[in-house]
Scaffold this motif. Structure first.
Motif: not given
Lengths: 236, 236
Positions: B68, B80, B72-73
């Motif tokens: 991550e 993440g 955000e992943v």
């Protein structure tokens, strides 16, 4: 609105962007307290140096030499770093060369990048805060700490400054939040709070209880020392 | 009596003598919380790495990849570092490669010198404290901090551990005193206290309020992750 931040030790100073900041160097026990008191009592200039050897190089130049290690005045020097050495009788119109490991290092590191470097202590806290309020510059409160690590007394002072400046400054880092909370918790009995310190046994051994009490007194002085090149001089 | 100390950021770790200490690495939001929860839910091992690129090198080896950045992943990765990604359905009997900048750095630095490196979070706090009580070794609580600087949430956790261990350990540094006081002040409303943090706006922006709440819950887990060579495995 300018911001105010607290750097808990010189080892973290590289994390702060201080090109446009006034840095307040804090070494409550006892360097910045003694320096403040020296200017209050009429010293012309104070030259902070790192080592006893550096201090020695100023011999025969007409300066007072202040050197202390392990709580004792070094043999051959005029006095150590007890504030009670910085009386009017001793320091008026004199230039003093002072060796102080933590405080000097913090000042020199800050000076390399900061807009301005001044010296703070409980003795001149309100004078320092009033000055900072007038400048409209970002402020970094730099705790000299103990051998590069966190200590309570410098952080408490940083919290006391934050407490006076919360109206006109944005508190910009977690260290400032923590310092303010510690100060709020400790303010009715600063000396008592410091007894919790890991250094309290060291302080007792040094037999400097009167120094500690003195260094925690607010507003005995209006002098603000400022670093100009190699020397501290009186700003106001 | 063994001693307990608190290192406020990895940038101060060199100041501590940890050859005979158990180091507890703390990165409450969110790495060490997620790692704890992952082992509680049956993960076989977790490999902490510094960069997304390091993480990528483990692709096609049968591991789950967790990466991550900025909340955000990272595209192409399995998840993440939200603790809610580390559910039993996802992680049981799996090895996870996790990139976490602050936490990984702290773990690797500690591992170079420490007797043992374990992972702490509110989720496993009592399990960790009970383990430490049984070992009769010195303890260093190592706050991963935020980009090498002090943060409130890791320090609060350190204070919570000190609060549980004051009987059997000597509190050996000022950072431990400060952490304990902060925790005592904050303990009835940890989430509220953290709203004072300079990171609170960052946390709101990341939309991870549920994660934050979860990471502050004590004793949901009994798993204690321990670092063995390159991998975290479950100690108990």
């Amino acid at each position: 609105m300018p911001k105010i931040e607290v750097c808990l030790t010189p080892a973290l100073l590289h994390l702060y962007d201080i090109e446009n900041s006034i840095v307040v160097v804090i070494d409550i026990l006892r360097a910045t307290s003694s320096i403040t008191y020296g200017f209050e009592n009429g010293a012309t200039a104070i030259i902070p140096v790192m080592d006893v050897e550096d201090c020695e190089t100023y011999r025969d130049l007409g300066y007072l030499l202040a050197a202390e290690r392990n709580g004792e005045v070094v043999t051959g020097f005029d006095f150590g770093n007890s504030p009670f050495s910085y009386t009017k009788e001793k320091v008026e119109n004199q230039t003093i060369v002072l060796t102080t490991t933590n405080g000097t290092k913090a000042m020199r590191m800050a000076q390399e990048r900061a807009y301005e470097v001044i010296v703070g202590s409980f003795l001149n806290i309100t004078a320092v805060c009033n000055y900072l309020k007038q400048q409209n510059k970002d402020v970094l409160l730099l705790c000299a700490g103990w051998k590069d690590n966190f200590n309570l007394e410098d952080t408490l002072f940083a919290g006391a400054v934050v407490a006076q400046l919360t109206d006109g400054f944005a508190l910009a880092d977690d260290a400032g939040v923590a310092a303010l909370d510690m100060y709020e918790q400790a303010k009715t009995d600063l000396r008592g709070y410091l007894r919790k310190s890991s250094h309290s046994h060291r302080l007792i051994k040094l037999n400097i209880e009167e120094d500690v009490q003195f260094c925690l007194k607010p507003d005995l002085c209006t002098a603000i020392p400022v670093l100009r090149n190699e020397k501290l001089v009186r700003l106001t």
